[in-house]
Scaffold this motif. Structure first.
Motif, short mmCIF file in Angstrom:
data_model
loop_
_atom_site.label_atom_id
_atom_site.label_comp_id
_atom_site.label_asym_id
_atom_site.label_seq_id
_atom_site.Cartn_x
_atom_site.Cartn_y
_atom_site.Cartn_z
N PRO A 1 34.42 43.80 36.77
CA PRO A 1 33.98 43.27 38.06
C PRO A 1 34.01 44.31 39.17
CG PRO A 1 35.78 41.96 37.09
CD PRO A 1 35.72 43.24 36.35
N THR A 2 33.38 43.95 40.27
CA THR A 2 33.37 44.73 41.51
C THR A 2 33.75 43.80 42.65
OG1 THR A 2 31.62 46.19 40.69
CG2 THR A 2 31.91 46.09 43.06
N TYR A 3 34.40 44.34 43.67
CA TYR A 3 34.69 43.53 44.86
C TYR A 3 33.37 43.27 45.61
CZ TYR A 3 39.65 44.59 44.25
OH TYR A 3 40.93 44.70 43.75
N VAL A 4 33.13 41.99 45.89
CA VAL A 4 31.92 41.58 46.59
C VAL A 4 32.31 40.86 47.87
CG1 VAL A 4 29.80 40.22 46.47
CG2 VAL A 4 30.66 41.37 44.42
N GLY B 1 38.97 35.23 38.92
CA GLY B 1 39.84 36.26 38.35
C GLY B 1 39.13 37.10 37.31
N ARG B 2 38.27 36.49 36.52
CA ARG B 2 37.58 37.23 35.47
C ARG B 2 36.35 37.97 36.00
NH1 ARG B 2 36.86 37.91 30.17
NH2 ARG B 2 34.77 37.96 29.28
N HIS B 3 35.58 37.33 36.85
CA HIS B 3 34.26 37.85 37.21
C HIS B 3 34.21 38.59 38.55
CE1 HIS B 3 32.75 35.82 33.73
NE2 HIS B 3 32.98 34.61 34.21
N PHE B 4 35.22 38.41 39.41
CA PHE B 4 35.15 39.03 40.73
C PHE B 4 36.46 39.67 41.17
CE2 PHE B 4 31.48 36.18 40.97
CZ PHE B 4 30.53 37.01 41.56
N THR B 5 37.36 39.96 40.23
CA THR B 5 38.63 40.61 40.59
C THR B 5 38.82 41.86 39.74
OG1 THR B 5 39.57 38.41 41.03
CG2 THR B 5 41.10 40.26 40.91
N PRO B 6 38.48 43.02 40.30
CA PRO B 6 38.62 44.28 39.54
C PRO B 6 40.08 44.63 39.29
CG PRO B 6 37.13 44.53 41.42
CD PRO B 6 37.83 43.22 41.60
N THR B 7 40.29 45.55 38.36
CA THR B 7 41.65 46.03 38.07
C THR B 7 42.08 47.09 39.08
OG1 THR B 7 40.71 47.68 36.55
CG2 THR B 7 41.42 45.57 35.61
N TYR B 8 41.13 47.71 39.80
CA TYR B 8 41.46 48.75 40.77
C TYR B 8 41.62 48.13 42.16
CZ TYR B 8 36.40 48.39 41.57
OH TYR B 8 35.14 47.92 41.82
N ASN B 9 42.14 48.90 43.08
CA ASN B 9 42.34 48.43 44.45
C ASN B 9 41.04 48.52 45.26
OD1 ASN B 9 45.10 47.82 44.23
ND2 ASN B 9 45.67 49.96 44.62
N TYR C 1 38.93 49.33 56.27
CA TYR C 1 39.16 50.38 55.27
C TYR C 1 40.62 50.82 55.28
CZ TYR C 1 39.02 54.86 52.87
OH TYR C 1 39.28 55.90 52.02
N ASN C 2 41.16 51.06 56.47
CA ASN C 2 42.56 51.48 56.57
C ASN C 2 43.50 50.39 56.10
OD1 ASN C 2 42.02 54.07 57.59
ND2 ASN C 2 41.83 53.31 59.68
N LEU C 3 43.17 49.14 56.39
CA LEU C 3 43.98 48.04 55.89
C LEU C 3 44.00 48.02 54.37
CD1 LEU C 3 45.65 45.46 56.47
CD2 LEU C 3 43.47 44.19 56.50
N ALA C 4 42.84 48.28 53.76
CA ALA C 4 42.76 48.30 52.30
C ALA C 4 43.60 49.41 51.71
CB ALA C 4 41.30 48.45 51.86
N ARG C 5 43.67 50.56 52.38
CA ARG C 5 44.46 51.68 51.86
C ARG C 5 45.95 51.46 52.07
NH1 ARG C 5 41.52 52.61 48.38
NH2 ARG C 5 42.34 54.68 47.94
N VAL C 6 46.31 50.80 53.18
CA VAL C 6 47.73 50.58 53.49
C VAL C 6 48.27 49.35 52.78
CG1 VAL C 6 49.37 50.05 55.34
CG2 VAL C 6 47.57 51.75 55.72
N SER C 7 47.48 48.29 52.72
CA SER C 7 47.92 47.03 52.11
C SER C 7 46.88 46.56 51.10
CB SER C 7 48.14 45.96 53.18
OG SER C 7 49.08 46.38 54.14
N PRO C 8 46.75 47.28 49.98
CA PRO C 8 45.68 46.93 49.03
C PRO C 8 45.81 45.53 48.45
CG PRO C 8 47.20 48.55 48.08
CD PRO C 8 47.53 48.44 49.53
N GLU C 9 47.04 45.09 48.20
CA GLU C 9 47.21 43.76 47.60
C GLU C 9 46.79 42.67 48.58
OE1 GLU C 9 47.57 41.05 44.82
OE2 GLU C 9 47.73 43.22 44.49
N ARG C 10 47.13 42.87 49.83
CA ARG C 10 46.71 41.90 50.85
C ARG C 10 45.20 41.82 50.95
NH1 ARG C 10 47.98 42.55 57.35
NH2 ARG C 10 46.79 40.73 58.05
N MET C 11 44.54 42.97 50.93
CA MET C 11 43.08 43.00 51.00
C MET C 11 42.46 42.37 49.76
SD MET C 11 40.36 43.68 52.68
CE MET C 11 40.92 44.70 54.04
N ARG C 12 43.04 42.65 48.60
CA ARG C 12 42.55 42.07 47.35
C ARG C 12 42.59 40.53 47.44
NH1 ARG C 12 43.14 43.59 41.68
NH2 ARG C 12 44.38 45.37 42.35
N GLN C 13 43.70 40.01 47.93
CA GLN C 13 43.85 38.56 48.03
C GLN C 13 42.84 37.96 49.00
OE1 GLN C 13 47.97 37.92 49.05
NE2 GLN C 13 48.74 38.59 47.05
#
Length: 498
Positions: free
Chosen positions: A218-221, A288-296, A259-271
């Motif tokens: 997947p990719t973040y969309v 979780g399967r189709h739109f949640t990548p393994t990377y930050n 962008y800075n939020l994603a680098r500082v708090s990647p888990e928060r941005m992912r959620q």
């Protein structure tokens, strides 16, 4: 070819710009505005201007950046849609070139194949292939500015899956979209998960029987409104240039914040991203399967969709997402590793792009061939030990044009500084121990595949790429030109560069 070159009279320019796309037209504007006495020409390999926006013709092609930052600061974007279609962007580029007389400076069908620097002459000799016969023409220039991006316009990336020749229907790469492709009422499988795939899917689904997006991972969309309500409000109440500037800075600051939020708090941005997708697609959809990548987030570029068009198509049932690996092509579609079979009438291979640095030209400095992968990027635009050459390289985490405009303005500042001080050449010198790092800090496939040909960045300025518009503006607009890293020399100084 060599005989033709040797007997041809050279035409000299103060600057040659390679590429008549978004960055090349912008570079020409800055040069003729800030260095009005300089002579220049724009060499364009294709027969039309527009670069990427003339090349890509697939359904739904559009920007994935807002036009207040992708467009030029000196020519306000006048349409209501901030995220707009490719033909509108192409027209904007061509209108800009015509409005400022840049279109008369473009020499079409000129593919630059070789650039040779001579320290004794303090100039470049450029060899271009012209026309279908590939006639070799030679030009000379004092400064070379490469504005052709870093994608291979000749071919896109194609992994080469087993059994591709078995499929009975058309296999299409978005970079070479056939104008007569009829997909109305037909079943389409798009292989890919990036910006091209998420653009194609809802556009084709409008008339296709069904569209399946097959992705390996997947990719973040992220969805944003196609119209910028704040920008449109500013345009209604304020003068055009003021409203455009405010909208531009608003979008710059918002993108920098996230962008800075994603680098500082990647888990928060992912959620936050996955929560927004879940709200669009409903509680039963497997986000979780189709739109949640393994990377930050921002380890690779995020995919931007306007007005949730992809999510709407998924909800309506005209688009499906399948996350799986391809085992092989079959006569009727694709056999997947899970055992599932996808039936297709048309397969679109939106699997990625290929990187081609400097338009593929060969560069030689004082009879020594240059390998750009062995160089360091100076201020994100020049290469260590290569004189009088700049390259427009945009941001990976924001609009391409933002950095390219800063680069063009700095190049003009540099040229004026050299004229004022009687210098004929400048070259960035690596004088101390700088730790080398990848120039583009993304894990995207097209970047990883090109790692062996890309230049490096250094661990500190001016070799460091910050991917930050505010920091770059401070450095390029207000920092010292003679910073101790750039070396300058007068005309007639035969100091070997390599």
């Amino acid at each position: 070819m060599q005989d033709t070159i040797e007997h041809q009279r050279d035409q000299h320019f103060d600057m040659l710009i390679v590429g008549a796309g978004l960055s090349g037209i912008g570079a020409a504007y800055y040069l003729q505005t800030r260095c009005p006495t300089k002579t220049f020409a724009v060499l364009e390999a294709r027969e039309e201007s527009g670069g990427t926006w003339d090349l890509f013709r697939y359904p739904g092609v559009r920007s994935d950046s807002d036009m207040y930052t992708l467009g030029y600061s000196f020519r306000p974007w006048r349409h209501e849609k901030a995220i707009t279609d490719g033909p509108s962007i192409l027209q904007y580029i061509r209108d800009t070139a015509e409005e400022h007389g840049i279109d008369r400076k473009i020499r079409f069908g000129h593919r630059v194949i070789r650039s040779v620097w001579s320290s004794s002459d303090a100039q470049w000799t450029i060899v271009a292939e012209v026309g279908p016969e590939k006639q070799a023409l030679r030009y000379t220039c004092s400064f070379l500015y490469i504005c052709c991006g870093y994608y291979d316009y000749g071919e896109g990336y194609l992994p080469g899956w087993p059994g591709m020749n078995r499929f009975n229907g058309p296999i299409v790469h978005p970079q070479h979209w056939p104008g007569n492709l009829d997909y109305e009422g037909r079943r389409v499988v798009i292989i890919g998960s990036g910006a091209t795939a998420v653009t194609l899917a809802p556009a084709m689904a409008a008339t296709a029987a069904h569209v399946t997006v097959l992705q390996r991972s997947p990719t973040y969309v992220v969805s944003l409104p196609a119209q910028d309500a704040v920008a449109n409000w500013l345009h209604r109440w304020l003068p055009e240039r003021l409203s455009h500037g405010l909208a531009r800075w608003k979008n710059v600051l918002v993108s920098m914040f996230f962008y800075n939020l994603a680098r500082v708090s990647p888990e928060r941005m992912r959620q936050q991203i996955t929560k927004a997708v879940q709200q669009e697609l409903g509680p039963d959809y497997d986000v979780g399967r189709h739109f949640t990548p393994t990377y930050n987030p921002w380890d690779q570029r995020l995919c931007l969709i306007p007005d949730a068009d992809l999510f709407q198509a998924i909800r309506s049932g005209t688009v499906s997402i399948v996350t799986d690996d391809i085992e092989a092509f079959t006569e009727t579609g694709l056999q997947l590793r899970s055992g599932e079979e996808l039936t297709a009438d048309i397969i679109v291979t939106a699997a990625g792009l290929k990187v081609k640095l400097l338009g593929g030209m060969v560069i030689t400095v004082d009879d020594v061939p240059v390998n750009p992968s062995k160089t360091l990027l100076y201020k994100g635009m020049m290469f260590s030990d290569i004189p009088n050459l700049a390259c427009a390289i945009g941001y990976t985490n924001a609009s391409w044009t933002l950095k390219c405009e800063l680069t063009s303005a700095y190049v003009c500042r540099l040229l004026n500084y050299m004229d004022h001080n009687g210098y004929a050449w400048c070259v960035p010198r690596r004088r101390d121990d700088v730790v080398e790092e990848p120039a583009i800090p993304l894990t995207s496939g097209y970047i990883q595949r090109a790692a062996a040909i890309l230049p490096k960045q250094g661990s500190r300025r001016p070799w460091r790429l910050y991917q930050n518009y505010a920091l770059d503006m401070a450095a390029l607009r207000f920092g010292r030109v003679a910073d101790g890293t750039l070396e300058f020399g007068p005309p007639g100084c035969d100091r070997r560069m390599a």
